[in-house]
Design an enzyme around this catalytic site. Structure first.
Site, short mmCIF file in Angstrom:
data_model
loop_
_atom_site.label_atom_id
_atom_site.label_comp_id
_atom_site.label_asym_id
_atom_site.label_seq_id
_atom_site.Cartn_x
_atom_site.Cartn_y
_atom_site.Cartn_z
N ARG A 54 25.62 57.11 31.87
CA ARG A 54 26.55 56.02 31.50
C ARG A 54 27.98 56.40 31.86
O ARG A 54 28.82 55.54 32.12
CB ARG A 54 26.42 55.70 30.00
CG ARG A 54 27.42 54.65 29.51
CD ARG A 54 26.99 53.96 28.20
NE ARG A 54 26.58 54.91 27.20
CZ ARG A 54 27.40 55.58 26.36
NH1 ARG A 54 28.71 55.37 26.43
NH2 ARG A 54 26.94 56.42 25.47
N TYR A 107 34.25 31.31 40.13
CA TYR A 107 32.86 31.53 39.76
C TYR A 107 32.64 31.15 38.29
O TYR A 107 33.49 31.43 37.44
CB TYR A 107 32.52 33.01 39.99
CG TYR A 107 31.11 33.35 39.62
CD1 TYR A 107 30.04 32.89 40.38
CD2 TYR A 107 30.83 34.10 38.49
CE1 TYR A 107 28.73 33.19 40.02
CE2 TYR A 107 29.54 34.41 38.13
CZ TYR A 107 28.49 33.94 38.90
OH TYR A 107 27.20 34.23 38.54
N ASP A 179 38.85 38.83 43.15
CA ASP A 179 37.41 38.80 43.38
C ASP A 179 37.22 38.62 44.90
O ASP A 179 37.49 37.56 45.44
CB ASP A 179 36.78 37.66 42.58
CG ASP A 179 35.26 37.61 42.69
OD1 ASP A 179 34.72 38.10 43.71
OD2 ASP A 179 34.62 37.07 41.78
N LYS A 204 25.87 40.50 46.12
CA LYS A 204 25.96 39.59 47.26
C LYS A 204 26.05 40.39 48.57
O LYS A 204 25.14 41.12 48.90
CB LYS A 204 27.15 38.64 47.05
CG LYS A 204 27.25 38.06 45.63
CD LYS A 204 26.15 37.08 45.30
CE LYS A 204 26.08 36.69 43.82
NZ LYS A 204 27.33 36.19 43.25
C1 LIG Z 1 27.88 36.07 41.94
C2 LIG Z 1 29.35 36.13 41.73
C3 LIG Z 1 29.90 36.80 40.62
C4 LIG Z 1 29.04 37.40 39.53
O1 LIG Z 1 28.32 38.50 40.00
P1 LIG Z 1 26.91 38.99 39.38
O2 LIG Z 1 26.56 40.15 40.22
O3 LIG Z 1 25.97 37.83 39.50
O4 LIG Z 1 27.17 39.34 37.96
C5 LIG Z 1 31.26 36.86 40.52
N1 LIG Z 1 32.08 36.31 41.45
C6 LIG Z 1 31.59 35.65 42.52
C7 LIG Z 1 32.53 35.06 43.51
C8 LIG Z 1 30.21 35.54 42.70
O5 LIG Z 1 29.73 34.88 43.76
#
Ligand SMILES: *Cc1c(COP(=O)(O)O)cnc(C)c1O
Length: 389
Positions: A54, A107, A179, A204
């Site tokens: 962790r 998101y 992000d 992603k």
């Molecule tokens: C999918 C996504 C998230 C969240 O990510 P997870 O891995 O599903 O928790 C945050 N920001 C964007 C732009 C995303 O496409």
């Protein structure tokens, strides 16, 4: 400085070196030490690799080393998901009484952090129109601690002027968190424009194979140390095998992104011409209202586009049903193309009014994978033809 493809293959080489060419998987919850002093030190080493998983694991450190070098930051860390990265980072830097600025187009999970979680904890938030840098300036208060941006945004592909927001935040002593999930460091490096922290849903593009949930944060070591401290409490630890898979995915990110970019642009251009389509949202199209800004801060536009069908909800739903390659699925960034119809997907999560405020009913988000461009273009055009009749 080596190029991105070299970084992706070699940046982790000095972390837990061994004779194994592929990094071993450290499938262990805990580590041992020779003596008390070493043990005590291992426990406080931020993002360390020798105490307790962790607190950090060699597989985390290896994936993080590559992310940091690709993003051009001093340090990085990995988390169990993109949401773990956002929530942990935000909780680490704000306190009750503070104010956070976010975007209207963002998101869904991030929107919920801003609209529900933070207000409950006594942190006020303002959501602004990201296409207008002036809106960020107007939202600033003396208590603004953090500006959270996402560009291109999900699912409308709106662009945030990173340089303008970073300058504004710096002048007010606020932190910026971008992000960078949709762009990836291959298409955009937020720190080059003065942004402090970068986060990814590594689920992603970074992983790229739709087989891992993961998140990443990159930035100055001093800020990441604070986020790491909070991550010990949120406990959203990435499993060693998933960290290993993430690293294995990142190895080919520089090879995959050019194809995603090519497919995204080809689908956007093809659908833009189709009579069933009212609008295509894709920053690489010259018709995108912020194309100039996108050109200035991005070197490619990614595989995600959203398409508004003139026939509304039913046509969009029919289009999805006629697609052969992109499957109906709520993710993006993998080698396989995926598509979602937000207005129907959100029916269980949001009420009608919230859906109408967030997206047009006839909007489809398409995430182009790495298939052959001509196959994908033929597929979406045939599905658009079929949806119209
Ligand atoms: C999918 C996504 C998230 C969240 O990510 P997870 O891995 O599903 O928790 C945050 N920001 C964007 C732009 C995303 O496409």
């Amino acid at each position: 400085m080596p190029g991105n493809s070299t970084i992706a293959v070699h940046a982790d080489r000095d972390i837990h070196p061994s004779r194994a060419v592929a990094p071993p998987i450290y499938q262990t919850a805990t580590f041992s030490a020779e003596d008390a002093e070493t043990f005590a030190q291992a426990a406080v080493d931020p993002r360390g690799t020798n105490f307790y998983t962790r607190f950090g694991n060699p597989n985390h450190a290896q994936a993080a080393a590559v992310v940091a070098e690709l993003e051009g930051t001093e340090a990085a860390m990995v988390t169990a998901s993109g949401m773990a990265a956002i929530t942990t980072a935000v909780l680490a830097v704000v306190s009750a009484g503070d104010h956070v600025i976010g975007q209207q187009s963002t998101y869904g999970g991030t929107a919920s952090v801003l609209q529900n979680l933070l207000p409950r904890l006594g942190v006020s938030t303002t959501l602004v129109d990201q296409t207008d840098p002036e809106a960020f300036a107007q939202a600033l208060t003396p208590r603004t601690r953090l500006i959270l941006v996402e560009t291109p945004s999900n699912p409308l592909l709106q662009i945030t002027d990173l340089r303008a927001v970073a300058e504004l935040a710096r002048a007010h002593g606020a932190l910026t968190l971008a992000d960078n999930t949709f762009a990836t460091p291959l298409n955009q490096r937020p720190v080059d424009f003065g942004i402090d922290l970068v986060m990814h849903s590594a689920t992603k593009y970074l992983n790229g194979h739709s087989d891992v949930s993961a998140g990443a944060l990159a930035g100055p070591a001093e800020i990441l140390d604070r986020i790491w401290d909070t991550s010990l409490l949120t406990g959203a630890t990435l499993g060693p095998v998933d960290a290993w898979l993430l690293l294995r995915g990142i190895r080919t990110l520089p090879l995959r992104m050019p194809r995603h970019n090519e497919n995204g642009l080809a689908l956007a251009r093809a659908l833009h011409e189709h009579p069933a389509v009212a609008t295509v949202h894709y920053p690489g199209l010259v018709t995108h209202p912020q194309h100039k800004l996108a050109l200035d801060q991005m070197s490619g536009y990614g595989g995600v586009l959203s398409v508004e069908f003139a026939g509304g909800f039913e046509t969009a739903d029919a289009f999805l049903g006629h697609l052969r390659y992109p499957r109906r699925s709520a993710s993006l960034g993998g080698v396989e193309s995926l598509a979602v119809h937000p207005a129907s997907m959100w029916r269980g999560m949001l009420d009608e009014e919230q859906i109408a405020a967030a997206v047009p009913p006839g909007l489809i988000r398409l995430a182009a994978g790495t298939e052959d461009t001509s196959d994908l273009v033929a597929d979406v055009l045939a599905a658009a033809d079929a949806a119209r009749t």
